[in-house]
Design a protein around this motif. Structure first.
Motif, PDB file in Angstrom:
ATOM      1  N   GLY A 146      67.203  33.635  13.919  1.00 41.39           N
ATOM      2  CA  GLY A 146      67.205  33.104  14.410  1.00 41.39           C
ATOM      3  C   GLY A 146      65.197  32.695  13.348  1.00 41.39           C
ATOM      4  N   SER A 147      64.746  32.090  13.394  1.00 39.92           N
ATOM      5  CA  SER A 147      63.211  31.578  12.481  1.00 39.92           C
ATOM      6  C   SER A 147      62.526  31.295  13.509  1.00 39.92           C
ATOM      7  CB  SER A 147      63.379  30.707  11.854  1.00 39.92           C
ATOM      8  OG  SER A 147      64.233  29.240  11.666  1.00 39.92           O
ATOM      9  N   MET A 148      61.182  31.466  13.451  1.00 43.35           N
ATOM     10  CA  MET A 148      60.159  31.394  14.323  1.00 43.35           C
ATOM     11  C   MET A 148      58.824  30.690  12.388  1.00 43.35           C
ATOM     12  SD  MET A 148      56.848  33.469  16.247  1.00 43.35           S
ATOM     13  CE  MET A 148      57.770  34.097  18.108  1.00 43.35           C
ATOM     14  N   GLU A 149      58.103  29.857  12.925  1.00 50.15           N
ATOM     15  CA  GLU A 149      57.086  28.923  12.367  1.00 50.15           C
ATOM     16  C   GLU A 149      56.418  29.362  13.325  1.00 50.15           C
ATOM     17  OE1 GLU A 149      58.170  25.208  11.646  1.00 50.15           O
ATOM     18  OE2 GLU A 149      60.013  24.630  10.469  1.00 50.15           O
ATOM     19  N   VAL A 150      55.113  29.709  12.721  1.00 51.22           N
ATOM     20  CA  VAL A 150      53.625  29.442  13.023  1.00 51.22           C
ATOM     21  C   VAL A 150      53.008  28.434  12.237  1.00 51.22           C
ATOM     22  CG1 VAL A 150      51.660  31.194  13.129  1.00 51.22           C
ATOM     23  CG2 VAL A 150      54.162  31.923  13.201  1.00 51.22           C
ATOM     24  N   LEU A 151      52.206  27.593  12.788  1.00 49.77           N
ATOM     25  CA  LEU A 151      51.492  26.205  12.869  1.00 49.77           C
ATOM     26  C   LEU A 151      50.374  26.486  13.402  1.00 49.77           C
ATOM     27  CD1 LEU A 151      54.133  25.066  13.845  1.00 49.77           C
ATOM     28  CD2 LEU A 151      53.954  23.202  11.687  1.00 49.77           C
ATOM     29  N   ALA A 152      49.343  25.385  12.447  1.00 51.74           N
ATOM     30  CA  ALA A 152      47.631  25.563  13.262  1.00 51.74           C
ATOM     31  C   ALA A 152      47.364  24.384  13.092  1.00 51.74           C
ATOM     32  CB  ALA A 152      46.563  25.317  11.333  1.00 51.74           C
ATOM     33  N   VAL A 153      47.345  24.038  14.503  1.00 50.66           N
ATOM     34  CA  VAL A 153      46.975  22.384  15.249  1.00 50.66           C
ATOM     35  C   VAL A 153      45.140  21.993  14.893  1.00 50.66           C
ATOM     36  CG1 VAL A 153      46.905  21.540  17.617  1.00 50.66           C
ATOM     37  CG2 VAL A 153      47.825  22.909  16.832  1.00 50.66           C
ATOM     38  N   LEU A 154      45.101  21.263  13.314  1.00 55.76           N
ATOM     39  CA  LEU A 154      44.050  20.560  13.278  1.00 55.76           C
ATOM     40  C   LEU A 154      43.643  19.571  14.627  1.00 55.76           C
ATOM     41  CD1 LEU A 154      45.547  20.097   9.022  1.00 55.76           C
ATOM     42  CD2 LEU A 154      44.772  21.413  10.510  1.00 55.76           C
ATOM     43  N   PRO A 155      42.430  20.030  14.446  1.00 59.09           N
ATOM     44  CA  PRO A 155      41.438  18.759  15.779  1.00 59.09           C
ATOM     45  C   PRO A 155      42.026  17.123  15.392  1.00 59.09           C
ATOM     46  CG  PRO A 155      39.887  19.815  13.746  1.00 59.09           C
ATOM     47  CD  PRO A 155      41.151  20.264  13.365  1.00 59.09           C
ATOM     48  N   ASP A 156      42.581  16.822  14.470  1.00 57.16           N
ATOM     49  CA  ASP A 156      43.148  14.910  14.166  1.00 57.16           C
ATOM     50  C   ASP A 156      44.524  15.601  15.315  1.00 57.16           C
ATOM     51  OD1 ASP A 156      44.996  16.557  12.481  1.00 57.16           O
ATOM     52  OD2 ASP A 156      44.762  14.891  11.202  1.00 57.16           O
ATOM     53  N   SER A 157      45.647  16.507  15.706  1.00 61.11           N
ATOM     54  CA  SER A 157      46.861  16.648  16.273  1.00 61.11           C
ATOM     55  C   SER A 157      47.817  17.088  15.539  1.00 61.11           C
ATOM     56  CB  SER A 157      46.804  15.867  17.803  1.00 61.11           C
ATOM     57  OG  SER A 157      45.819  15.713  18.478  1.00 61.11           O
ATOM     58  N   THR A 158      47.637  16.812  14.250  1.00 59.98           N
ATOM     59  CA  THR A 158      48.551  16.925  12.870  1.00 59.98           C
ATOM     60  C   THR A 158      48.829  18.731  12.977  1.00 59.98           C
ATOM     61  OG1 THR A 158      46.702  16.986  11.083  1.00 59.98           O
ATOM     62  CG2 THR A 158      48.264  15.071  11.511  1.00 59.98           C
ATOM     63  N   THR A 159      50.033  19.472  12.524  1.00 61.75           N
ATOM     64  CA  THR A 159      49.880  20.325  12.513  1.00 61.75           C
ATOM     65  C   THR A 159      49.871  21.196  11.024  1.00 61.75           C
ATOM     66  OG1 THR A 159      52.366  21.152  12.354  1.00 61.75           O
ATOM     67  CG2 THR A 159      50.944  21.184  14.337  1.00 61.75           C
ATOM     68  N   GLN A 160      49.871  22.360  10.666  1.00 66.08           N
ATOM     69  CA  GLN A 160      50.113  22.811   9.022  1.00 66.08           C
ATOM     70  C   GLN A 160      50.577  23.712   8.950  1.00 66.08           C
ATOM     71  OE1 GLN A 160      46.378  24.081   6.704  1.00 66.08           O
ATOM     72  NE2 GLN A 160      46.959  22.195   5.550  1.00 66.08           N
ATOM     73  N   LEU A 161      51.342  24.133   8.018  1.00 64.89           N
ATOM     74  CA  LEU A 161      52.609  25.167   8.168  1.00 64.89           C
ATOM     75  C   LEU A 161      51.762  26.837   7.408  1.00 64.89           C
ATOM     76  CD1 LEU A 161      55.115  26.517   8.948  1.00 64.89           C
ATOM     77  CD2 LEU A 161      55.823  26.203   7.069  1.00 64.89           C
ATOM     78  N   LEU A 162      51.819  27.716   8.618  1.00 67.19           N
ATOM     79  CA  LEU A 162      50.925  29.204   7.775  1.00 67.19           C
ATOM     80  C   LEU A 162      52.138  29.722   7.141  1.00 67.19           C
ATOM     81  CD1 LEU A 162      48.888  29.374  10.483  1.00 67.19           C
ATOM     82  CD2 LEU A 162      48.082  29.213   8.186  1.00 67.19           C
ATOM     83  N   PHE A 163      53.580  30.159   8.129  1.00 69.00           N
ATOM     84  CA  PHE A 163      54.505  31.019   7.569  1.00 69.00           C
ATOM     85  C   PHE A 163      55.778  31.369   8.870  1.00 69.00           C
ATOM     86  CE2 PHE A 163      51.165  33.428   9.594  1.00 69.00           C
ATOM     87  CZ  PHE A 163      51.841  34.314  10.923  1.00 69.00           C
ATOM     88  N   THR A 164      56.835  30.840   7.621  1.00 71.59           N
ATOM     89  CA  THR A 164      57.905  30.760   8.603  1.00 71.59           C
ATOM     90  C   THR A 164      58.505  32.651   8.892  1.00 71.59           C
ATOM     91  OG1 THR A 164      58.232  28.813   8.077  1.00 71.59           O
ATOM     92  CG2 THR A 164      60.035  29.811   9.100  1.00 71.59           C
ATOM     93  N   MET A 165      59.531  33.050   9.858  1.00 63.52           N
ATOM     94  CA  MET A 165      59.906  34.682   9.786  1.00 63.52           C
ATOM     95  C   MET A 165      60.979  33.948  10.169  1.00 63.52           C
ATOM     96  SD  MET A 165      57.007  36.313  11.728  1.00 63.52           S
ATOM     97  CE  MET A 165      56.869  35.761  12.814  1.00 63.52           C
ATOM     98  N   ASN A 166      61.958  34.880   9.406  1.00 61.17           N
ATOM     99  CA  ASN A 166      62.985  35.277  10.333  1.00 61.17           C
ATOM    100  C   ASN A 166      63.917  36.267  10.982  1.00 61.17           C
ATOM    101  OD1 ASN A 166      64.600  33.982   8.267  1.00 61.17           O
ATOM    102  ND2 ASN A 166      64.607  35.712   6.721  1.00 61.17           N
ATOM    103  N   ILE A 167      64.398  36.070  12.700  1.00 59.89           N
ATOM    104  CA  ILE A 167      63.792  36.548  13.311  1.00 59.89           C
ATOM    105  C   ILE A 167      65.661  37.336  14.114  1.00 59.89           C
ATOM    106  CG2 ILE A 167      63.463  36.922  16.325  1.00 59.89           C
ATOM    107  CD1 ILE A 167      61.540  34.865  15.501  1.00 59.89           C
ATOM    108  N   ALA A 168      66.046  38.029  14.356  1.00 60.73           N
ATOM    109  CA  ALA A 168      66.892  38.894  14.661  1.00 60.73           C
ATOM    110  C   ALA A 168      66.931  39.691  15.723  1.00 60.73           C
ATOM    111  CB  ALA A 168      67.636  40.136  13.884  1.00 60.73           C
ATOM    112  N   ALA A 169      67.356  39.394  17.015  1.00 59.63           N
ATOM    113  CA  ALA A 169      67.362  39.717  18.446  1.00 59.63           C
ATOM    114  C   ALA A 169      68.694  39.865  19.407  1.00 59.63           C
ATOM    115  CB  ALA A 169      66.774  38.962  19.226  1.00 59.63           C
ATOM    116  N   ASN A 170      68.520  41.603  19.622  1.00 56.80           N
ATOM    117  CA  ASN A 170      69.547  41.596  20.374  1.00 56.80           C
ATOM    118  C   ASN A 170      68.686  41.715  21.683  1.00 56.80           C
ATOM    119  OD1 ASN A 170      70.618  44.666  22.066  1.00 56.80           O
ATOM    120  ND2 ASN A 170      72.309  44.063  20.428  1.00 56.80           N
TER     121      ASN A 170
END
Length: 227
Positions: A146-170
């Protein structure tokens, strides 16, 4: 008379119609059911036929049920198609855990340079492939890419992508019958991260592994078990 397919929940339904006529013996009746799970409202029939198997002879119970790996794999496909593996961790939850751009910035200098003003964050997790199910003794394992997006939530409720990670989970899932329902309990065995994309510049993902593992263990896994 039973209706096929039968709803499991809002996301999936199961076809458990007979593959063949019931086999009647002196001490028991053998029923060969299809056991194929589909996304809700998307019952199209299946060209894939599961390999037949037999249940060992036992006489200590009135009913014995056996599920093939094919049943769980079609379940995985159905719930993946329905988006059940996609989870958003809202800013309120992240704030409860004191997770913000300020916390990320204290760990990753690149985030501090990119986001001087502290903002709440939101996490979006999604499966990028159909999870692979493997049966084991008393449980089964699920490999999730999978993947995980980390987003900053701005005062106007819009979001700004900081970074995206790949995830491998067992993960492993133990099965139990509760209130006449087959219930699974999810446990996280192994987790690996890699940086897929970054708007804040390159950084070592190992700096975040502890905090992200903590979020998954305390928020995502309980949320999945709650479903």
């Amino acid at each position: 008379t039973c209706t096929v397919p039968m709803p499991i929940d809002d996301l999936a339904e199961v076809d458990y119609s007979l593959n063949t006529f019931p086999a009647v013996f002196r001490q028991f009746i053998d029923l060969d059911l299809k056991g194929i799970v589909y996304p809700a409202g998307n019952y199209t029939g299946s060209t894939c036929v599961a390999a037949p198997f037999t249940i060992p002879d036992q006489s200590d119970s009135m009913l014995h049920l056996a599920f093939s790996e094919h049943f769980f794999q079609t379940s995985s496909f159905a719930y993946y198609t329905a988006g059940a593996f996609n989870i958003t961790i809202a800013e309120e939850t992240c704030s409860y855990f004191n997770i913000s751009t300020e916390i990320f910035g204290s760990i990753i200098p690149e985030v501090a340079k990119y986001s001087v003003t502290p903002y709440p964050v939101m996490l979006k997790l999604m499966a990028t492939e159909i999870p692979v199910v493997s049966l084991e003794q008393d449980s089964f394992t699920v490999e999730i890419q999978g993947s995980m997006e980390v987003l900053a939530v701005l005062p106007d409720s819009t979001t700004q992508l900081l970074f995206t990670m790949n995830i491998a989970a067992n993960t492993s899932i133990a099965l139990n019958v509760f209130d006449q329902k087959l219930v699974g309990s999810l446990c996280l065995n192994r987790l690996q991260f890699s940086l897929a994309h970054s708007n804040v510049g390159f950084f070592e993902i190992s700096l975040l592994e502890n905090i992200l593992s903590y979020i998954l263990q305390t928020e995502v896994i309980p949320s999945a078990n709650g479903k």
